[in-house]
Write an enzyme that holds these catalytic residues in place. Structure first.
Site, short mmCIF file in Angstrom:
data_model
loop_
_atom_site.label_atom_id
_atom_site.label_comp_id
_atom_site.label_asym_id
_atom_site.label_seq_id
_atom_site.Cartn_x
_atom_site.Cartn_y
_atom_site.Cartn_z
N ASP A 74 -0.68 5.07 0.88
CA ASP A 74 -0.90 6.10 1.91
C ASP A 74 -0.74 5.46 3.18
OD1 ASP A 74 -1.34 8.10 0.01
OD2 ASP A 74 -3.46 7.50 -0.03
N ASP A 100 0.69 -1.08 0.07
CA ASP A 100 -0.09 0.01 0.07
C ASP A 100 0.64 1.21 -0.01
OD1 ASP A 100 -2.09 1.60 0.01
OD2 ASP A 100 -2.34 1.54 2.41
N ASP A 140 -1.58 -0.73 5.80
CA ASP A 140 -1.79 0.12 7.25
C ASP A 140 -3.28 -0.01 7.62
OD1 ASP A 140 -2.65 1.94 5.14
OD2 ASP A 140 -2.80 3.25 6.86
#
Length: 267
Positions: free
Chosen positions: A24, A22, A218
């Site tokens: 962001d 990922d 995250d």
């Protein structure tokens, strides 16, 4: 867990042929690189790992993402990016080749739809396609509601409710599309993570099996569940949305919990 077991498990992770990562909350927040990200990327290159940055963001094209990271000091070519806009366009091209859409979103989404052969249509489109944008207007929501009520199918580029921003948590696609769903009574179909479609596209692009890859993210509700449902090893980093405390809110767990991606490259 005993120390030697931890080492063996980390060695198992580091031996993976490919990493789906990922962006962001893992590589950056807004325009700020997260500590450890540069070390991790250097490690990927040094170890000749296959890697692909998956983002549920739909606003930027792979070229723009490459240029954004270059401005922050990270050199990654555009072939290492795969966005929810690309996944959405690919899915719709398979469902309705040469169709038309009413699209709400930033240029990355519009360009992906054009490249997939779709035309823009604000009168009687096959689909209303919604991606997160900071330029959303009431007029666009109103038009989307009318078109869905007339029969257009509602598509969301991803199901994220929030995103990590430089100053904290901010609304994301699912939160912003909610007025259209609530007004029409129609639920959107979401393409990005954790939809298996995006994961299959990514693994195919890297030409690896799920057993040879790990996913790093995250978010428990998108990245980690996407990996689990695709039978991949999962790595949760605590540099974005999910925390040690919120992990307990879910009935599933990641295989690894790290403070940041730099731990993978640590000695």
């Amino acid at each position: 867990m005993k120390k030697d077991t931890v080492c063996e498990t980390m060695d198992e992770l580091r031996s993976k042929k490919a990493f789906l990562c990922d962006m962001d909350g893992v590589i950056y927040h807004g325009n700020r690189i997260i500590p450890g990200a540069e070390r991790f990327i250097d490690w990927l290159k040094r170890e000749n790992k296959k890697y692909l940055f998956l983002t549920n963001g739909s606003g930027k094209s792979p070229r723009e993402l490459s240029e954004k990271l270059a401005r922050m000091g990270l050199e990654i070519t555009e072939d290492h990016f795969f966005t929810s806009a690309q996944a959405t366009a690919s899915f719709l091209a398979g469902q309705c080749p040469g169709g038309s859409v009413y699209a709400i979103g930033d240029p990355g989404l519009l360009n992906a739809l054009y490249e997939a052969g779709f035309s823009m249509n604000s009168h009687d489109p096959d689909y209303v396609v919604f991606g997160k944008t900071t330029n959303l207007t009431y007029a666009e929501i109103e038009r989307a509601v009318i078109l869905v009520q007339r029969g257009a199918r509602l598509i969301g580029t991803n199901s994220d409710v929030t995103d990590p921003g430089e100053s904290g948590i901010v609304p994301a696609c699912r939160a912003l599309i909610a007025p259209i769903e609530m007004t029409t009574g129609k639920k959107a179909y979401y393409i990005g993570k954790p939809n298996p479609l995006m994961m299959r596209h990514a693994l195919k692009k890297l030409e690896v099996s799920r057993r040879d890859a790990a996913i790093i993210g995250d978010r428990m509700d998108t990245d980690i569940i996407a990996g689990i449902e695709n039978e991949m090893d999962t790595v949760l980093v605590l540099s974005g949305v999910s925390s040690v405390e919120t992990v307990g809110d879910y009935a599933y767990r990641p295989k690894f919990i790290l403070s940041d991606v730099g731990e993978i490259a640590a000695d």
